[in-house]
Design a protein around this motif. Structure first.
Motif, mmCIF file in Angstrom:
data_model
loop_
_atom_site.group_PDB
_atom_site.id
_atom_site.type_symbol
_atom_site.label_atom_id
_atom_site.label_comp_id
_atom_site.label_asym_id
_atom_site.label_seq_id
_atom_site.Cartn_x
_atom_site.Cartn_y
_atom_site.Cartn_z
ATOM 1 N N MET A 52 -7.968 15.174 24.865
ATOM 2 C CA MET A 52 -7.812 13.877 25.455
ATOM 3 C C MET A 52 -7.285 14.005 26.746
ATOM 4 O O MET A 52 -6.552 15.072 27.124
ATOM 5 N N THR A 53 -7.969 13.457 27.909
ATOM 6 C CA THR A 53 -7.312 13.508 29.271
ATOM 7 C C THR A 53 -7.213 12.106 29.551
ATOM 8 O O THR A 53 -7.938 11.141 29.435
ATOM 9 N N ILE A 54 -6.150 12.056 30.445
ATOM 10 C CA ILE A 54 -5.577 10.581 30.766
ATOM 11 C C ILE A 54 -5.184 10.572 32.236
ATOM 12 O O ILE A 54 -4.728 11.620 33.078
ATOM 13 N N LYS A 55 -5.696 9.473 32.716
ATOM 14 C CA LYS A 55 -5.287 9.367 34.290
ATOM 15 C C LYS A 55 -4.635 8.071 34.446
ATOM 16 O O LYS A 55 -5.451 7.080 33.950
ATOM 17 N N ILE A 56 -3.643 7.941 35.239
ATOM 18 C CA ILE A 56 -2.982 6.740 35.234
ATOM 19 C C ILE A 56 -3.321 6.148 36.824
ATOM 20 O O ILE A 56 -3.341 7.001 37.882
ATOM 21 N N GLY A 57 -3.230 4.870 36.921
ATOM 22 C CA GLY A 57 -3.507 4.227 38.189
ATOM 23 C C GLY A 57 -4.735 4.395 38.858
ATOM 24 O O GLY A 57 -4.744 4.602 39.928
ATOM 25 N N VAL A 58 -5.835 4.406 38.081
ATOM 26 C CA VAL A 58 -7.097 4.378 38.671
ATOM 27 C C VAL A 58 -7.482 3.384 39.485
ATOM 28 O O VAL A 58 -8.459 3.510 40.290
ATOM 29 N N LEU A 59 -7.082 2.228 39.455
ATOM 30 C CA LEU A 59 -7.634 1.013 39.744
ATOM 31 C C LEU A 59 -6.567 0.343 40.664
ATOM 32 O O LEU A 59 -5.340 0.135 40.276
ATOM 33 N N SER A 60 -6.891 0.159 42.003
ATOM 34 C CA SER A 60 -5.729 -0.227 42.904
ATOM 35 C C SER A 60 -5.556 -1.667 42.658
ATOM 36 O O SER A 60 -4.422 -2.116 43.095
ATOM 37 N N ARG A 61 -6.425 -2.590 42.493
ATOM 38 C CA ARG A 61 -5.964 -3.897 42.361
ATOM 39 C C ARG A 61 -5.488 -4.269 41.151
ATOM 40 O O ARG A 61 -4.517 -5.345 41.154
ATOM 41 N N ALA A 62 -5.617 -3.726 40.234
ATOM 42 C CA ALA A 62 -4.686 -4.129 38.883
ATOM 43 C C ALA A 62 -3.265 -3.684 39.030
ATOM 44 O O ALA A 62 -3.094 -2.799 39.675
ATOM 45 N N ASP A 63 -2.557 -4.594 38.367
ATOM 46 C CA ASP A 63 -0.990 -3.886 38.206
ATOM 47 C C ASP A 63 -0.629 -2.791 37.623
ATOM 48 O O ASP A 63 0.215 -2.075 37.908
ATOM 49 N N GLY A 64 -1.837 -2.383 36.405
ATOM 50 C CA GLY A 64 -1.651 -1.187 35.799
ATOM 51 C C GLY A 64 -2.871 -0.790 35.399
ATOM 52 O O GLY A 64 -3.740 -1.673 34.972
ATOM 53 N N SER A 65 -3.080 0.669 35.260
ATOM 54 C CA SER A 65 -4.476 0.761 34.778
ATOM 55 C C SER A 65 -4.589 2.321 34.180
ATOM 56 O O SER A 65 -3.764 3.039 34.687
ATOM 57 N N CYS A 66 -5.329 2.661 33.570
ATOM 58 C CA CYS A 66 -5.562 3.844 32.759
ATOM 59 C C CYS A 66 -7.179 4.230 32.372
ATOM 60 O O CYS A 66 -7.900 3.247 32.075
ATOM 61 N N TYR A 67 -7.363 5.179 32.839
ATOM 62 C CA TYR A 67 -8.705 5.896 32.447
ATOM 63 C C TYR A 67 -8.391 7.023 31.331
ATOM 64 O O TYR A 67 -7.722 7.862 31.574
ATOM 65 N N MET A 68 -8.960 6.763 30.163
ATOM 66 C CA MET A 68 -9.054 7.901 29.183
ATOM 67 C C MET A 68 -10.141 8.468 28.923
ATOM 68 O O MET A 68 -11.403 7.709 28.434
ATOM 69 N N GLU A 69 -10.297 9.667 28.624
ATOM 70 C CA GLU A 69 -11.417 10.408 28.033
ATOM 71 C C GLU A 69 -10.945 11.043 26.790
ATOM 72 O O GLU A 69 -9.856 11.726 26.710
#
Lengths: 324, 255
Positions: free
Chosen positions: A27-44
């Motif tokens: 699993m790989t996790i990236k946090i804060g990938v979307l600047s407009r959203a208040d919170g975001s996460c991209y997960m593989e």
């Protein structure tokens, strides 16, 4: 579509993709990938690719949906048209509506919705590439995105599936295991092992079910660890770059500590400042005199503030008791 | 002193008396509610990295008018809840028809939260010294959770910023900051605030920002000199009527 493998588990006890039966996919996790959203996460997660955005708490429209005592959680699970080989017809389907509902219910017990009456917390989970277990992956990512948005939660939520192939229980199904397996049991739970989502497809005996639950618990704990690592790592790197050459570390730690209690104090200082400023606007010649007064005013305020903070503490204690 | 990064649900203490803001108690033990930094002085509290502004009574905020009703101005205060300013809370008596003349849609105003009821109806007030509509300066938006960092311990950061940049600053609890001063000073201040936002979780920040501002000032004065020379050169190259055209354009936009 007749690509059913003859055997799911080889003689060495390894699965089609080389995993052990109780091993989860990388699993790989990236946090804060979307600047407009208040919170975001991209997960593989294995071949799953999920993007989650969280907005809110924000004003809820239409107003008839507002709940006067708590926030509403809206969870939208959606698969991109290109997320699987056969194009998925875009738009809500029976399946995505169902997954949205159960996923929302997986978060309702942990999110402190009572703090934001009549507001809404929007969670958008987009599956960009699907490879079995997208609902659990989306929940894992949404959990991090909610934390990133600064939304108060009692616990992170971790989700994982157990299935049965060739009469054996396996953790975290992949695509062929999901398509041709005998059972699929996705579970989401909090750190205490409280289950917030449980669905089952296929057949399991009571014994198998108990065993599956245990396997799933272990899987979820592993995922929880990865979620924690990701959250701690978000600031880990820049903290390492920025911290050196600190001379007045003590003072600054104070600042951090004072954040809550200090607020009321600082406001009052602000007030003093602002009154100075407004004086300037009306007749600018008075400013010097104003500034001289300034220090005196500030001192008075600090005194006042000390009393105020004491009061404040009592109040917060009271509210805690109520919460309990 | 511990300044750990914590996540929702992290165990913080065995003693339920330690529970401060941003934490909750379960079975007599304290856990974190938020993703943020743990502070362990007196009681344990967690300061979040992000989050929306939730109005509470007596906060100073900066609001923008979004709507007028016969007796209220409705303000956007960077929060899930709109704020109401009743005409009677304006320092002077105002006729209903004259409300748009005083504050119209789009105007920004310094305000104080008078009261918030349990259903989150936010009542605002301007009956306080220094609260006024803003018609000069700039407004910067920051994460509300980091406002205490801009103010600093006992106002240390904000007074340093004022001293170093010669700007007026008003920090609203809702994450809007009003600044006013010379353009170059405001530019410097904006950069300094960006820096505070990016490094809010690190220590020794006040000093670093101070140094940053001083270096910047030196650099700016050099640049200004250079620019001034350039401008002089440029001016000679531009024919007179171009200026007149530009002036005419500017006037049009003003109207």
């Amino acid at each position: 579509m007749n690509d059913k493998p003859e055997k799911f588990i080889d003689e060495n006890g390894l699965r089609l993709d080389g995993r052990q039966i109780d091993e989860i996919r990388p699993m790989t996790i990236k946090i804060g990938v979307l600047s407009r959203a208040d919170g975001s996460c991209y997960m593989e997660w294995g071949n799953n690719k999920i993007l989650v955005a969280v907005y809110g708490p924000r004003e809820l429209h239409p107003r008839r949906l507002q709940k006067s005592d708590s926030a509403l959680i809206r969870y939208r699970y959606n698969m991109a048209a290109f997320s699987v080989e056969d194009r998925i017809r875009p738009g809500p389907s029976r399946r995505s509506t169902e997954i949205s509902k159960v996923s929302r219910e997986a978060f309702e017990p942990v999110v402190m919705t009572n703090l934001y009456p009549s507001a809404v917390i929007d969670v958008f989970a987009e599956v960009l590439q699907a490879d079995a277990g997208t609902r659990t992956a989306a929940i894992n990512a949404a959990s991090i995105a909610l934390a990133d948005a600064g939304i108060p939660m009692k616990s992170l939520v971790a989700a994982c599936a157990v299935g049965k192939v060739d009469g054996k229980l396996v953790l975290d199904l992949n695509k062929p295991e999901d398509n041709y397996g005998q059972a699929d049991l996705p579970i989401a739970m909090t750190q205490d092992g409280e289950i917030t989502l449980l669905q089952m497809d296929g057949n399991l005996t009571q014994e198998e079910f108990k065993q599956a639950l245990e396997m799933c618990k272990k899987g979820c704990l592993q995922i929880l660890e990865m979620q924690k690592e990701a959250l701690k790592g978000k600031f880990g790197e820049d903290a390492a770059i920025e911290v050196p050459e600190d001379i007045d570390e003590e003072i600054d730690i104070e600042v951090m500590v004072e954040c809550d209690i200090g607020e009321s104090e600082d406001e009052d200082l602000e007030e003093a400042d602002v009154s100075g400023e407004s004086g300037e606007d009306e007749d600018s010649e008075d400013t010097e005199a104003e500034e001289e007064d300034h220090e005196v005013i500030e001192e008075e305020f600090v005194d006042l503030v000390e009393e105020e903070t004491a009061d404040e503490e009592e109040i917060t204690e009271g509210s805690e008791i109520r919460e309990q | 002193m511990e300044r750990d990064i914590v996540f929702p649900g992290q165990f913080l203490s065995e003693n339920k008396a330690d529970s401060g803001p941003g934490t909750y108690v379960k079975d007599g033990k304290v856990y974190s509610l938020l993703y943020g930094i743990k502070n362990a002085r007196n009681r344990i509290s967690v300061v979040p990295f992000a989050g929306k502004y939730i109005p509470s009574s007596k906060d100073f905020v900066i609001g923008t008018v979004i709507e007028l009703t016969p007796s209220n101005w409705i303000f956007d205060i960077c929060s899930p809840y709109d704020g109401l300013l009743h005409v009677s809370e304006y320092p002077k008596r105002v006729e209903s028809g004259k409300m748009p003349g005083i504050m119209d849609v789009g105007d920004s105003v310094l305000l104080r939260v008078k009261d918030v009821n349990p259903s989150m109806k936010v009542e605002l007030s301007m009956r306080e010294r220094g609260l006024k509509p803003l018609n000069v300066g700039r407004i910067i938006k920051v994460v509300p959770a980091k406002v205490p960092r801009i103010i600093g311990h006992g106002g240390s950061m904000v007074s340093m910023l004022k001293k170093e940049t010669d700007c007026e600053i008003f920090v609203g609890q809702n994450g809007r900051i009003w600044i006013n001063g010379k353009d170059s000073d405001m530019d410097r201040l904006t950069e300094a605030i960006d820096m505070i936002m990016q490094q809010s979780h690190t220590t020794g920040l006040t000093d670093r920002v101070c140094r940053f501002l001083r270096n910047k000032e030196d650099a700016d004065t050099d640049e200004d000199l250079a620019e001034a020379e350039e401008v002089e050169e440029d001016e000679s190259g531009i024919p007179e009527d171009t200026y007149r055209k530009v002036d005419a354009l500017l006037e049009e936009t003003d109207e």
